[in-house]
Design a protein around this motif. Structure first.
Motif, PDB file in Angstrom:
ATOM      1  N   ARG A  63       0.750  -1.633   0.208  1.00  0.00           N
ATOM      2  CA  ARG A  63      -0.029   0.422  -0.070  1.00  0.00           C
ATOM      3  C   ARG A  63       0.913   1.476   0.126  1.00  0.00           C
ATOM      4  NH1 ARG A  63      -2.728  -3.042   4.035  1.00  0.00           N
ATOM      5  NH2 ARG A  63      -1.719  -2.005   6.085  1.00  0.00           N
ATOM      6  N   GLY A  64       2.480   0.729  -0.011  1.00  0.00           N
ATOM      7  CA  GLY A  64       2.957   2.585  -0.416  1.00  0.00           C
ATOM      8  C   GLY A  64       4.632   2.381  -0.420  1.00  0.00           C
ATOM      9  N   HIS A  65       4.793   3.214  -1.434  1.00  0.00           N
ATOM     10  CA  HIS A  65       6.345   2.932  -2.187  1.00  0.00           C
ATOM     11  C   HIS A  65       7.059   4.326  -1.207  1.00  0.00           C
ATOM     12  CE1 HIS A  65       9.222   1.523  -4.527  1.00  0.00           C
ATOM     13  NE2 HIS A  65       9.159   2.711  -4.743  1.00  0.00           N
ATOM     14  N   VAL A  66       8.685   4.370  -1.456  1.00  0.00           N
ATOM     15  CA  VAL A  66       9.163   5.427  -0.962  1.00  0.00           C
ATOM     16  C   VAL A  66      10.767   5.016  -1.983  1.00  0.00           C
ATOM     17  CG1 VAL A  66      10.116   6.676   1.546  1.00  0.00           C
ATOM     18  CG2 VAL A  66       8.126   5.642   1.214  1.00  0.00           C
ATOM     19  N   ARG A  67      10.707   6.368  -2.475  1.00  0.00           N
ATOM     20  CA  ARG A  67      12.412   6.435  -2.714  1.00  0.00           C
ATOM     21  C   ARG A  67      13.052   6.882  -2.322  1.00  0.00           C
ATOM     22  NH1 ARG A  67      12.171   9.261  -8.908  1.00  0.00           N
ATOM     23  NH2 ARG A  67      14.157   7.929  -9.098  1.00  0.00           N
ATOM     24  N   LEU A  68      14.167   6.228  -2.762  1.00  0.00           N
ATOM     25  CA  LEU A  68      14.899   7.120  -1.042  1.00  0.00           C
ATOM     26  C   LEU A  68      16.277   7.036  -2.202  1.00  0.00           C
ATOM     27  CD1 LEU A  68      16.426   7.854   1.784  1.00  0.00           C
ATOM     28  CD2 LEU A  68      16.214   5.064   2.025  1.00  0.00           C
ATOM     29  N   TRP A  69      16.802   8.011  -1.917  1.00  0.00           N
ATOM     30  CA  TRP A  69      18.648   8.211  -2.985  1.00  0.00           C
ATOM     31  C   TRP A  69      19.831   8.305  -1.627  1.00  0.00           C
ATOM     32  CZ3 TRP A  69      18.810  11.673  -7.800  1.00  0.00           C
ATOM     33  CH2 TRP A  69      18.047  10.752  -9.147  1.00  0.00           C
ATOM     34  N   ALA A 109      26.095   5.637   2.663  1.00  0.00           N
ATOM     35  CA  ALA A 109      24.954   5.109   3.676  1.00  0.00           C
ATOM     36  C   ALA A 109      24.870   3.677   3.095  1.00  0.00           C
ATOM     37  CB  ALA A 109      24.119   6.349   3.885  1.00  0.00           C
ATOM     38  N   THR A 110      24.884   3.901   1.818  1.00  0.00           N
ATOM     39  CA  THR A 110      24.495   2.657   1.485  1.00  0.00           C
ATOM     40  C   THR A 110      24.634   1.446   1.746  1.00  0.00           C
ATOM     41  OG1 THR A 110      23.480   3.691  -0.721  1.00  0.00           O
ATOM     42  CG2 THR A 110      23.189   1.863  -1.376  1.00  0.00           C
ATOM     43  N   HIS A 111      26.352   1.889   1.716  1.00  0.00           N
ATOM     44  CA  HIS A 111      27.211   0.148   1.756  1.00  0.00           C
ATOM     45  C   HIS A 111      27.418  -0.001   3.182  1.00  0.00           C
ATOM     46  CE1 HIS A 111      28.599  -1.258  -2.874  1.00  0.00           C
ATOM     47  NE2 HIS A 111      28.130   0.015  -2.481  1.00  0.00           N
ATOM     48  N   THR A 112      27.419   0.626   4.317  1.00  0.00           N
ATOM     49  CA  THR A 112      27.055   0.943   6.098  1.00  0.00           C
ATOM     50  C   THR A 112      25.521   0.567   6.640  1.00  0.00           C
ATOM     51  OG1 THR A 112      27.685   3.477   6.041  1.00  0.00           O
ATOM     52  CG2 THR A 112      29.868   1.584   5.815  1.00  0.00           C
ATOM     53  N   PHE A 113      24.917   1.711   6.664  1.00  0.00           N
ATOM     54  CA  PHE A 113      24.095   1.920   7.914  1.00  0.00           C
ATOM     55  C   PHE A 113      22.691   1.456   7.025  1.00  0.00           C
ATOM     56  CE2 PHE A 113      27.683   5.038   8.914  1.00  0.00           C
ATOM     57  CZ  PHE A 113      27.193   4.007  10.626  1.00  0.00           C
ATOM     58  N   LEU A 114      22.348   2.144   6.388  1.00  0.00           N
ATOM     59  CA  LEU A 114      21.324   1.623   5.937  1.00  0.00           C
ATOM     60  C   LEU A 114      20.621   0.124   5.521  1.00  0.00           C
ATOM     61  CD1 LEU A 114      20.897   4.738   2.576  1.00  0.00           C
ATOM     62  CD2 LEU A 114      19.427   4.271   5.076  1.00  0.00           C
ATOM     63  N   PRO A 115      21.488  -0.737   5.310  1.00  0.00           N
ATOM     64  CA  PRO A 115      20.969  -2.015   5.455  1.00  0.00           C
ATOM     65  C   PRO A 115      20.144  -2.599   6.766  1.00  0.00           C
ATOM     66  CG  PRO A 115      23.503  -2.520   4.125  1.00  0.00           C
ATOM     67  CD  PRO A 115      23.116  -0.373   4.382  1.00  0.00           C
ATOM     68  N   ASP A 116      20.606  -2.571   7.698  1.00  0.00           N
ATOM     69  CA  ASP A 116      20.471  -2.701   8.801  1.00  0.00           C
ATOM     70  C   ASP A 116      19.112  -1.586   9.241  1.00  0.00           C
ATOM     71  OD1 ASP A 116      21.998  -5.091   8.862  1.00  0.00           O
ATOM     72  OD2 ASP A 116      23.148  -3.911  10.531  1.00  0.00           O
ATOM     73  N   SER A 117      19.527   0.069   8.878  1.00  0.00           N
ATOM     74  CA  SER A 117      17.700   0.764   8.512  1.00  0.00           C
ATOM     75  C   SER A 117      16.695   0.355   8.556  1.00  0.00           C
ATOM     76  CB  SER A 117      18.213   2.201   8.963  1.00  0.00           C
ATOM     77  OG  SER A 117      19.439   2.516   9.465  1.00  0.00           O
ATOM     78  N   LEU A 118      17.160   0.159   7.120  1.00  0.00           N
ATOM     79  CA  LEU A 118      15.613   0.067   6.488  1.00  0.00           C
ATOM     80  C   LEU A 118      15.485  -1.418   6.431  1.00  0.00           C
ATOM     81  CD1 LEU A 118      16.657   1.742   2.238  1.00  0.00           C
ATOM     82  CD2 LEU A 118      15.468   1.999   4.542  1.00  0.00           C
ATOM     83  N   SER A 119      16.100  -2.810   7.192  1.00  0.00           N
ATOM     84  CA  SER A 119      15.592  -3.740   7.286  1.00  0.00           C
ATOM     85  C   SER A 119      14.632  -3.408   8.757  1.00  0.00           C
ATOM     86  CB  SER A 119      16.541  -4.966   7.643  1.00  0.00           C
ATOM     87  OG  SER A 119      16.345  -5.917   8.289  1.00  0.00           O
ATOM     88  N   GLU A 135      22.005   4.777  -5.628  1.00  0.00           N
ATOM     89  CA  GLU A 135      22.809   4.839  -4.836  1.00  0.00           C
ATOM     90  C   GLU A 135      23.536   6.752  -6.315  1.00  0.00           C
ATOM     91  OE1 GLU A 135      27.938   3.936  -5.393  1.00  0.00           O
ATOM     92  OE2 GLU A 135      26.344   2.777  -4.313  1.00  0.00           O
ATOM     93  N   HIS A 136      23.609   7.546  -5.153  1.00  0.00           N
ATOM     94  CA  HIS A 136      24.349   8.986  -5.835  1.00  0.00           C
ATOM     95  C   HIS A 136      25.395   9.591  -5.671  1.00  0.00           C
ATOM     96  CE1 HIS A 136      21.016   8.484  -9.035  1.00  0.00           C
ATOM     97  NE2 HIS A 136      19.951   7.753  -8.703  1.00  0.00           N
TER      98      HIS A 136
END
Length: 297
Positions: free
Chosen positions: A92-98, A103-113, A128-129
């Protein structure tokens, strides 16, 4: 030009199998129908695509170009189906995150999980940008949420603290620099480096830092992850510059020397970037709260 996806699928099948009859069979067409479609496709494009030979077909230069583009078209279609499929399954929802490389390779995997466990009805597209690219995408409204290590001067966005980290220099344990505890960036520019792939945010940042000193960085090898950088450095391939949080806590670490970088830019505190937090959509606001631990008041 008048042709459709069936014509392109047929052309790709024939090109890959190098045979019109077998290509027609793959897409469930009669050889006569396939031959007619290919003639119409060539007439529509205005140039021959296939060279008919005694034992099959061969692509012309135009055919090779069309094959490359047709494959890209079908790859994009598959990605479109993948992006849309969560909605068909009840998401029911979608978020685009850049986010930047760090961040992409270190903290975000655990945060998004953690976020997705709390919000299973949401899907996220993560791209990733570089930090400036992320900031400008937020300003333009292309994405609601970004994670950056730096802002863009004169741009009005909200930056909310996310994680604190610092870039460090890593060397093989037996490297001449290994006995030191810190170094300046300019002191290590004569040594070859292991880098993330060209186009990654940290690759661009590091090359620009060397250029600002009037120097050129010798890149011996480029890899796809910070873990691979650490393993290549531990094997003696070259030096690396990675976030301290990206250094693995395993046997690789014991074969590395870690030096503090004396540059002010080595401090890479990550921030969540939004245009106006009060105007975020519901799930984007929930994502920002999850990442920062700061509810909207």
């Amino acid at each position: 030009m008048h042709y459709g996806l069936i014509d392109l699928r047929l052309f790709v099948a024939i090109a890959e199998l190098k045979n019109l009859t077998r290509g027609a069979e793959r897409v469930h067409l009669a050889p006569s129908s396939a031959s007619h479609r290919i003639r119409l496709l060539e007439a529509s494009i205005g140039t021959p695509l296939l060279l008919r030979e005694a034992r099959g077909v061969k692509l012309t230069r135009a055919g090779e170009l069309l094959l490359r583009h047709a494959r890209q078209v079908f790859a994009q279609l598959e990605q479109m189906h993948a992006d849309l499929s969560p909605y068909a399954k009840g998401v029911r929802g979608h978020v685009r995150l850049w986010a930047n490389t760090h961040a992409t390779h270190t903290f975000l995997p655990d945060s998004l999980s953690a976020f997705l466990r709390c919000y299973p009805q949401v899907s996220i597209t993560l791209e990733e940008h570089t930090s400036p690219e992320v900031v400008m995408a937020v300003v333009r409204g292309e994405v609601e949420v970004g994670v950056v290590a730096e802002s863009v001067e004169g741009v009005d966005v909200e930056l909310i603290p996310y994680r604190a980290d610092r870039l460090v220099l890593i060397t093989p344990a037996d490297h001449p620099l290994a006995g030191r505890t810190s170094t300046s960036f300019v002191e290590v520019l004569d040594f070859p480096f292991v880098m993330l792939h060209s186009g990654s945010a940290i690759h661009t940042f590091t090359m620009n830092a060397a250029a600002a000193l009037g120097r050129h960085l010798e890149v011996r090898i480029q890899v796809r992850s910070f873990e691979a950088v650490c393993r290549m450095v531990s094997a003696g391939v070259g030096l690396g510059m990675v976030p301290g949080s990206a250094i693995p806590d395993d046997t690789t670490r014991s074969s590395l020397a870690i030096l503090e970088l004396q540059e002010s830019w080595a401090q890479r505190d990550l921030k969540v970037c939004v245009k106006n937090r009060e105007l975020l959509s519901g799930f984007a606001a929930s994502l920002v709260e999850s990442l920062t631990g700061k509810p909207l008041t």
